[in-house]
Enzyme design. Structure first.
Site, mmCIF file in Angstrom:
data_model
loop_
_atom_site.group_PDB
_atom_site.id
_atom_site.type_symbol
_atom_site.label_atom_id
_atom_site.label_comp_id
_atom_site.label_asym_id
_atom_site.label_seq_id
_atom_site.Cartn_x
_atom_site.Cartn_y
_atom_site.Cartn_z
ATOM 1 C CD1 TRP A 161 -2.098 -2.278 1.697
ATOM 2 C CD2 TRP A 161 -2.945 -1.246 -0.096
ATOM 3 N NE1 TRP A 161 -3.072 -3.088 1.167
ATOM 4 C CE2 TRP A 161 -3.615 -2.484 0.071
ATOM 5 C CE3 TRP A 161 -3.296 -0.427 -1.169
ATOM 6 C CZ2 TRP A 161 -4.626 -2.905 -0.800
ATOM 7 C CZ3 TRP A 161 -4.301 -0.855 -2.035
ATOM 8 C CH2 TRP A 161 -4.951 -2.081 -1.839
ATOM 9 C CG ASP A 165 -3.213 4.843 4.393
ATOM 10 O OD1 ASP A 165 -4.119 4.538 5.192
ATOM 11 O OD2 ASP A 165 -3.269 4.565 3.186
ATOM 12 C CE LYS A 194 -7.726 -1.724 4.586
ATOM 13 N NZ LYS A 194 -8.002 -2.952 3.845
#
Length: 357
Positions: free
Chosen positions: A93, A163, A187
Site C-alpha cells: 500500500w 495512512d 476496515k
C-alpha cells in the site's frame, strides 16, 4: 443461514450491533420520514450526523484543536501533491501511494526496495530530504503484515503523513509531528466509500493548482465536507461504529483486546516448530493483519488449500493470503472478537496435530 466469521482484510467485519441499528433505521431515519439514503446531504438532519461524527472522532482519537476533520473521496492513494516528498515503502500500500505520488511530484524512497519485505530498516539506513514537503508512511501494511507501533522519525520541519486505514482506533494515536492523518473506513470504521482526512490547519489551502476540487482540503473544509454529495451512508455507518467503539471503552481498551487476539495466533505460530511460519520481524508484527505460511517458510500450497477448506467448513472466511504473497492471512480488526479469534486458534492447533501424529 448463520453469519460467518469474516477474517477478510477489507471490506471487513462490522459489529453486529451496528448493523442491527442500521437495519432498524434503514427505511425511516428518526423523524425525517425517509431513509438516510434518501436524505439531502445539506439538510439539517444530515449536518447533525456530520457534526456528531466529527465530535466522536475528535473525542476518541484525542485530535488536537489545530487539526480539521474532513470526509473525502479518493482513498489513501488520492491525497497528496507537493514539490518533493519522502516515502517509507514498507509494503504494497505504501508502494502504491509512492507510485501515485510520482505522477505529480518528485517522490523518493527513503530506503531501497528489498524483497521479501519483512521489516522496517533502521533509521541510520534511511536517506531523507530535509526540504521534503512531507514524509509518508503506512501505519500498517495489510498485505505484508508490517505495523509501525511508533511514528517514524522525521527531520525538523518535515511533517509526517500517515495512512491509518487499517489501524483507525485499534490503539491510541499520537499526532505529534503529523501534518495529515488519513484512511479509508472499510476496515475499522465501517463501510467502504469514505476517506477520513485529519489535516493540520496550516497545511490547508496549499495544494497544487491541478488538484481536483473533490480532493481539495480547502474546498472540503470550506464546505463542511459537502462540496459535492459525500458518501452519505458510509458517514452514517462510521457514526454508529464510533459510538460502538466508545461503548467498548475507546482506543486504549481496544488496544488491549487487539493485543490479546493477535497473541493468541502468534503464540501458536511461534510454538509450532515452523509448521506455521510468519516471516515478519517481531518488532513490527501487525496486530491487525497476520500473514503466515503452513508447512514451513516457503509454504505447502496443498496444506494451505486444505486448511482454507477446513476453515470454510467451520464458518470462517477471508483467510486466503493476498495473491502477491500467498499463504494465509488473518485480519483481526476491531470488530473481530476474542471468541472468534479463539475459533481460528482452535482450528490451527487441531490442523497441526492431525498432520503431525
Amino acid at each position: 443461514m448463520t453469519r460467518k466469521i469474516n477474517f477478510g482484510a477489507g471490506p471487513a467485519k462490522i459489529p453486529e450491533s451496528v448493523m442491527e441499528k442500521a437495519a432498524s433505521e434503514f427505511m425511516l431515519f428518526g423523524n425525517t420520514g425517509v431513509s438516510i439514503l434518501e436524505m439531502s446531504h445539506r439538510s439539517a438532519d444530515f449536518t447533525a450526523i456530520i457534526e456528531e461524527t466529527k465530535a466522536l472522532l475528535r473525542e476518541l482519537m484525542q485530535i488536537p484543536d489545530n487539526f480539521e476533520v474532513l470526509f473525502m473521496h479518493g482513498g489513501g492513494t488520492g491525497q497528496f501533491a507537493a514539490s518533493s516528498a519522502d516515502y517509507l515503502v514498507t509494503g504494497s500500500w505504501s508502494d502504491k501511494a509512492f507510485k501515485e505520488a510520482q505522477k505529480y511530484l518528485d517522490a523518493k524512497r527513503v530506503f531501497p526496495q528489498v524483497k521479501p519485505i519483512t521489516t522496517v530498516p533502521p533509521v541510520d539506513k534511511w536517506e531523507r530530504n530535509p526540504d521534503a514537503a512531507y514524509l509518508y508512511y503506512c501505519a500498517n501494511e495489510t498485505i505484508h503484515g508490517i505495523e509501525f507501533f511508533d511514528a517514524p522519525e522525521t527531520l525538523p520541519g518535515v511533517p509526517l503523513v500517515a495512512d491509518i486505514s487499517s489501524t483507525f482506533l485499534s490503539r491510541p494515536f499520537d499526532f505529534t509531528n503529523h501534518g495529515v492523518v488519513l484512511g479509508g473506513t472499510q476496515k475499522n470504521l465501517g463501510a467502504a466509500g469514505l476517506t477520513v482526512a485529519i489535516v493540520r490547519k496550516d497545511l490547508i489551502g496549499h495544494e497544487m493548482t491541478i488538484t481536483p476540487s473533490v480532493l481539495s482540503y480547502k474546498i472540503s473544509h470550506d464546505n463542511n465536507s459537502v462540496y459535492n454529495t459525500p458518501s452519505v451512508y458510509s458517514i452514517y455507518i462510521t457514526n454508529l461504529v464510533l459510538k460502538w467503539i466508545k461503548e467498548k471503552g475507546g482506543a486504549a481498551k481496544l488496544w488491549e483486546i487487539n493485543t490479546q487476539k493477535a497473541n493468541q495466533i502468534y503464540e501458536i505460530i511461534d510454538g509450532s516448530n515452523d509448521f506455521y511460519h510468519c516471516p515478519i520481524d517481531k518488532k513490527h508484527r501487525s496486530l491487525m493483519n497476520l500473514p503466515f505460511r503452513i508447512g514451513g517458510p516457503n509454504g505447502d500450497e496443498a496444506l494451505e488449500k486444505e486448511f482454507l477448506a477446513q476453515a470454510t467448513a467451520n464458518g470462517m472466511i477471508g483467510l486466503k493470503g493476498h495473491r502477491s504473497v500467498g499463504g494465509i492471512r488473518a485480519s483481526l480488526y476491531n470488530a473481530i472478537t476474542i471468541e472468534e479469534t479463539a475459533e481460528l486458534a482452535k482450528l490451527m492447533t487441531e490442523f497441526q496435530q492431525a498432520r503431525q501424529k
